[in-house]
Design an enzyme around this catalytic site. Structure first.
Site, short mmCIF file in Angstrom:
data_model
loop_
_atom_site.label_atom_id
_atom_site.label_comp_id
_atom_site.label_asym_id
_atom_site.label_seq_id
_atom_site.Cartn_x
_atom_site.Cartn_y
_atom_site.Cartn_z
N ASP A 56 0.85 -1.21 0.00
CA ASP A 56 0.00 0.00 0.00
C ASP A 56 0.88 1.26 0.00
OD1 ASP A 56 -3.09 -0.92 1.29
OD2 ASP A 56 -1.41 -2.30 1.44
N GLU A 79 -5.44 6.99 -0.52
CA GLU A 79 -5.95 6.39 0.71
C GLU A 79 -5.02 6.56 1.92
OE1 GLU A 79 -7.28 2.31 0.47
OE2 GLU A 79 -8.17 2.51 2.46
N ASP A 132 -6.29 4.30 -5.02
CA ASP A 132 -6.26 3.29 -3.97
C ASP A 132 -5.09 2.38 -4.31
OD1 ASP A 132 -6.61 1.46 -1.99
OD2 ASP A 132 -8.78 1.34 -2.21
N ILE A 134 -3.58 -0.26 -2.86
CA ILE A 134 -4.02 -1.67 -2.83
C ILE A 134 -5.47 -1.64 -2.37
CG2 ILE A 134 -3.80 -3.95 -1.76
CD1 ILE A 134 -1.41 -3.57 -3.42
N ASP A 135 -6.37 -1.80 -3.32
CA ASP A 135 -7.78 -1.88 -2.99
C ASP A 135 -8.07 -3.35 -2.68
OD1 ASP A 135 -10.49 -1.40 -2.75
OD2 ASP A 135 -10.85 -1.54 -4.91
N THR A 137 -7.13 -4.74 0.49
CA THR A 137 -5.92 -5.21 1.20
C THR A 137 -6.15 -6.57 1.85
OG1 THR A 137 -5.36 -2.90 1.58
CG2 THR A 137 -4.15 -4.51 2.87
N HIS A 229 -18.21 -5.31 5.24
CA HIS A 229 -18.14 -4.18 4.30
C HIS A 229 -19.48 -3.93 3.61
CE1 HIS A 229 -13.47 -4.46 3.76
NE2 HIS A 229 -13.85 -4.34 5.02
N ASP A 285 -12.24 4.20 -3.95
CA ASP A 285 -12.79 2.84 -4.02
C ASP A 285 -13.75 2.66 -5.19
OD1 ASP A 285 -11.55 1.54 -1.91
OD2 ASP A 285 -12.95 2.35 -0.44
P1 AMP Z 1 -14.50 -4.59 -0.68
O1 AMP Z 1 -13.33 -5.09 -1.44
O2 AMP Z 1 -15.75 -4.52 -1.47
O3 AMP Z 1 -14.66 -5.31 0.62
O4 AMP Z 1 -14.17 -3.10 -0.38
C1 AMP Z 1 -12.93 -2.74 0.12
C2 AMP Z 1 -13.04 -1.35 0.63
O5 AMP Z 1 -14.05 -1.29 1.61
C3 AMP Z 1 -11.81 -0.84 1.33
O6 AMP Z 1 -10.95 -0.23 0.43
C4 AMP Z 1 -12.35 0.15 2.31
O7 AMP Z 1 -12.27 1.47 1.84
C5 AMP Z 1 -13.80 -0.21 2.45
N1 AMP Z 1 -14.13 -0.58 3.83
C6 AMP Z 1 -13.32 -0.87 4.84
N2 AMP Z 1 -14.02 -1.11 5.97
C7 AMP Z 1 -15.31 -0.97 5.64
C8 AMP Z 1 -16.54 -1.08 6.36
N3 AMP Z 1 -16.56 -1.42 7.64
N4 AMP Z 1 -17.69 -0.86 5.69
C9 AMP Z 1 -17.68 -0.56 4.40
N5 AMP Z 1 -16.55 -0.44 3.66
C10 AMP Z 1 -15.38 -0.64 4.27
MG MG Z 2 -9.94 0.34 -1.07
#
Ligand code: AMP
Ligand code: MG
Length: 345
Positions: A56, A79, A132, A134-135, A137, A229, A285
């Site tokens: 990252d 980020e 981002d 590393i989207d 992570t 998430h 994101d």
């Molecule tokens: P995903 O790959 O769909 O799970 O999304 C990853 C992104 O979700 C990360 O880059 C964060 O910015 C975001 N994220 C992290 N924690 C949370 C959370 N508790 N609720 C919603 N999004 C989150």
């Molecule tokens: Mg991300």
């Protein structure tokens, strides 16, 4: 499948940015792969309890330096910040970041890394890049999907988006999970289309096109891998309301947008999570992935059908949740969302 000629003449007006974004994307994928291959993957935990790795920071530093060289004066909204590696509490991480970047720039020092990373703390203005590094992570660490996402936003509109999905190989209508960095780079320019190519082949770009599915019950849905998430109760209710037969596919990162753009999935849904520590969706994101889906012929809005508003600062504060689709299924999904909202009273 024959690749289309790259770049079409009508992309000329963006070519310096496009050229830059593609070179950056491939360099970023190399950095991520080096970290994956050579490092212990030491992770730090941020205030919101999400993990962050050497990759990252190294990729954000790469962008901070390269954007400044290529487009002096351009703002970067990214980020990470250097605060966590500056306070001396993470010497192993700083050493690893230095090692990775010293392979590109042997003169790399800790102070230079702090400066490059913190170039990403810019404030969104009329024209800025959003990154981002590393989207996903958690996916990167787990061995699942992750992406590097870079977009150029001008006057609140995403003009250019590039995604690397090192663990996702893309062919028309098909996306395959792969290892290492055998995956893809995807790119879109507003009004000009979206393409993908294997990370390892610079010229084999093929146009991306969303699926032609019209029947909601047959839809392939993608959702976050992490339950925390999204909101799995609401997702389950929508799946039931639309009569969708197959279970949603769990996938980390903007690789979800990539599979919709490639026609390998039909709907991408993200509900507001009940985690109070996470306030609103971050622009990095979504910016690159959303443009790629739109330029592949799809549709991207929030859960109320509102276009994503990239002029609200670092977050999508004026939107709630996310719906990306192949366009044909958008109306049915929004109707289903209204129905479950009314049901809740
Ligand atoms: P995903 O790959 O769909 O799970 O999304 C990853 C992104 O979700 C990360 O880059 C964060 O910015 C975001 N994220 C992290 N924690 C949370 C959370 N508790 N609720 C919603 N999004 C989150
Ligand atoms: Mg991300």
């Amino acid at each position: 499948m024959a690749g289309i000629p790259f770049f079409p003449m009508n992309l000329d007006h963006l070519s310096p940015e496009l050229d830059f974004a593609l070179k950056f994307a491939r360099q970023a994928a190399d950095v991520a792969f080096q970290v994956e291959r050579d490092m212990v993957l030491s992770t730090l935990t941020k205030d919101d309890r999400s993990p962050v790795t050497t990759a990252d920071f190294a990729i954000q530093a790469l962008a901070g330096r390269l954007i400044h060289e290529a487009f002096p004066g351009d703002i970067l909204v990214a980020e990470e910040s250097a605060a966590m590696i500056k306070d001396g509490k993470a010497p192993a991480s700083l050493e690893e970041i230095t090692k990775v970047l010293a392979r590109i720039w042997p003169e790399t020092t800790a102070d230079k890394i702090f400066e490059w990373v913190d170039r990403g703390t810019g404030v969104p203005g009329d024209r800025f890049w959003t990154l981002d590094p590393i989207d996903g992570t958690k996916g990167f660490i787990r061995g699942d999907q992750y992406a590097t996402a870079l977009a150029l936003v001008v006057k609140g509109e995403v003009q250019l988006g590039v995604l690397t999905c090192p663990r996702l190989a893309i062919e028309r209508g098909k996306a395959t999970v792969v290892r290492g960095n055998e995956g893809s780079v995807l790119i879109a320019c507003r009004g000009q289309g979206a393409w993908s190519a294997p990370l390892k082949n610079g010229t084999a770009f093929a146009a991306l096109a969303v699926s032609s599915a019209h029947d909601p019950s047959e839809a392939v849905v993608v959702r976050s891998y992490e339950d925390s998430h999204t909101n799995t109760d609401q997702l389950d209710r929508l799946v039931e309301a639309l009569g969708i037969q197959s279970a949603p596919v769990r996938m980390d990162s903007q690789a979800k947008y990539a599979v919709v753009a490639a026609g390998a999935a039909d709907l991408l849904l993200r509900f507001r999570s009940s985690n109070r520590q996470y306030d609103a969706a971050k622009i990095w994101d979504h910016a690159a992935g959303a443009l790629i889906v739109q330029e592949a012929g799809g549709c991207v809005t929030d859960l109320h059908g509102k276009p994503l508003d990239f002029s609200a600062g670092r977050t999508l504060a004026r939107n709630e949740g996310l719906l990306a689709s192949n366009r044909h299924l958008h109306g049915a999904a929004l109707a289903g969302l209204r129905a479950i909202a009314e049901d809740r009273g």
